[in-house]
Design an enzyme around this catalytic site. Structure first.
Site, PDB file in Angstrom:
ATOM      1  N   HIS A 114      77.660  35.189  49.919  1.00 44.32           N
ATOM      2  CA  HIS A 114      77.309  36.593  50.139  1.00 44.32           C
ATOM      3  C   HIS A 114      75.912  36.765  50.702  1.00 44.32           C
ATOM      4  CE1 HIS A 114      80.111  37.028  46.438  1.00 44.32           C
ATOM      5  NE2 HIS A 114      80.826  37.053  47.542  1.00 44.32           N
ATOM      6  N   LYS A 120      66.487  36.830  46.676  1.00 43.49           N
ATOM      7  CA  LYS A 120      67.135  36.691  45.370  1.00 43.49           C
ATOM      8  C   LYS A 120      66.445  35.580  44.581  1.00 43.49           C
ATOM      9  CE  LYS A 120      71.937  37.639  46.735  1.00 43.49           C
ATOM     10  NZ  LYS A 120      73.283  37.031  46.784  1.00 43.49           N
ATOM     11  N   TYR A 161      70.549  37.394  38.218  1.00 45.70           N
ATOM     12  CA  TYR A 161      70.059  37.521  39.590  1.00 45.70           C
ATOM     13  C   TYR A 161      69.003  38.617  39.630  1.00 45.70           C
ATOM     14  CZ  TYR A 161      74.937  36.035  40.579  1.00 45.70           C
ATOM     15  OH  TYR A 161      76.158  35.421  40.603  1.00 45.70           O
ATOM     16  N   ASP A 198      86.416  36.940  48.808  1.00 42.36           N
ATOM     17  CA  ASP A 198      85.688  35.745  49.222  1.00 42.36           C
ATOM     18  C   ASP A 198      86.576  34.798  50.027  1.00 42.36           C
ATOM     19  OD1 ASP A 198      83.424  36.708  48.012  1.00 42.36           O
ATOM     20  OD2 ASP A 198      83.509  35.360  46.286  1.00 42.36           O
TER      21      ASP A 198
END
Length: 183
Positions: free
Chosen positions: A62, A72, A132, A168
């Site tokens: 992603h 991130k 995250y 995905d």
């Protein structure tokens, strides 16, 4: 914290300095001053927590498109995962190259992922949980993805994939017309 540069420029493995005694342990997860050592000056705007129950599951790959690109920082707090990043930055010397690190509750390591990278992971144990931190808010219209098994990327997943979301699994393959992301 110890920041180790990874082969893809701007990405770092972060190893916390753990202090232990008879009560247990303590370590710093984030320190603004220490993160300035690697040039990080953006504010963390969103924190997420994922749980993946089955060993071999894959989440990813992603990313968010500009102007919503994000940095991130990822940490595994239960179980063990192979965390994978792919450089999507246009004109980067490592364009479409990938790198992986093992994150686990035991090693307490974190992965710092710069803007312009795709991110995903495979669970190496059952019952994995990840935290995250993001420097941009999630924008559904700005999301993108790469297929986890794209032959052009050649990501080496250590376990035969067991569970992958339909979304995905259906990301498009990288073709010769993909020029990357301009950051």
């Amino acid at each position: 914290m110890k920041f180790t540069a990874l082969p893809l420029q701007g990405a770092y493995l972060i190893k916390p300095e753990v202090y232990s005694d008879g009560r247990g342990h303590f370590f710093r997860y984030f320190c603004k001053d220490e993160f300035t050592q690697i040039g990080h000056t953006k504010e963390w705007l969103q924190c997420n927590h994922s749980f993946t129950k089955t060993k071999g599951s894959i989440r990813g790959m992603h990313f968010q498109l500009p102007p919503h690109s994000e940095i991130k920082m990822v940490r595994c707090i239960a179980g063990q995962v192979l965390d994978v990043i792919v450089d999507l930055r246009k004109d980067s010397p490592t364009f479409l190259q990938w790198n992986s690190v093992e994150l686990s509750a035991e090693n307490r390591n974190m992965l710092y992922i710069p803007e312009g990278f795709a991110h995903g992971f495979q669970t190496l144990t059952d019952n994995c949980e990840l935290l995250y931190h993001h420097t941009a808010l999630y924008k559904p219209g700005a999301e993108g993805g790469l297929r986890f098994n794209d032959p052009r990327l050649g990501i080496n997943w250590p376990i035969t994939p067991t569970v992958i979301s339909e979304r995905d699994h259906n990301h498009t393959l990288v073709d010769n017309f993909f020029e990357g992301i301009k950051i």
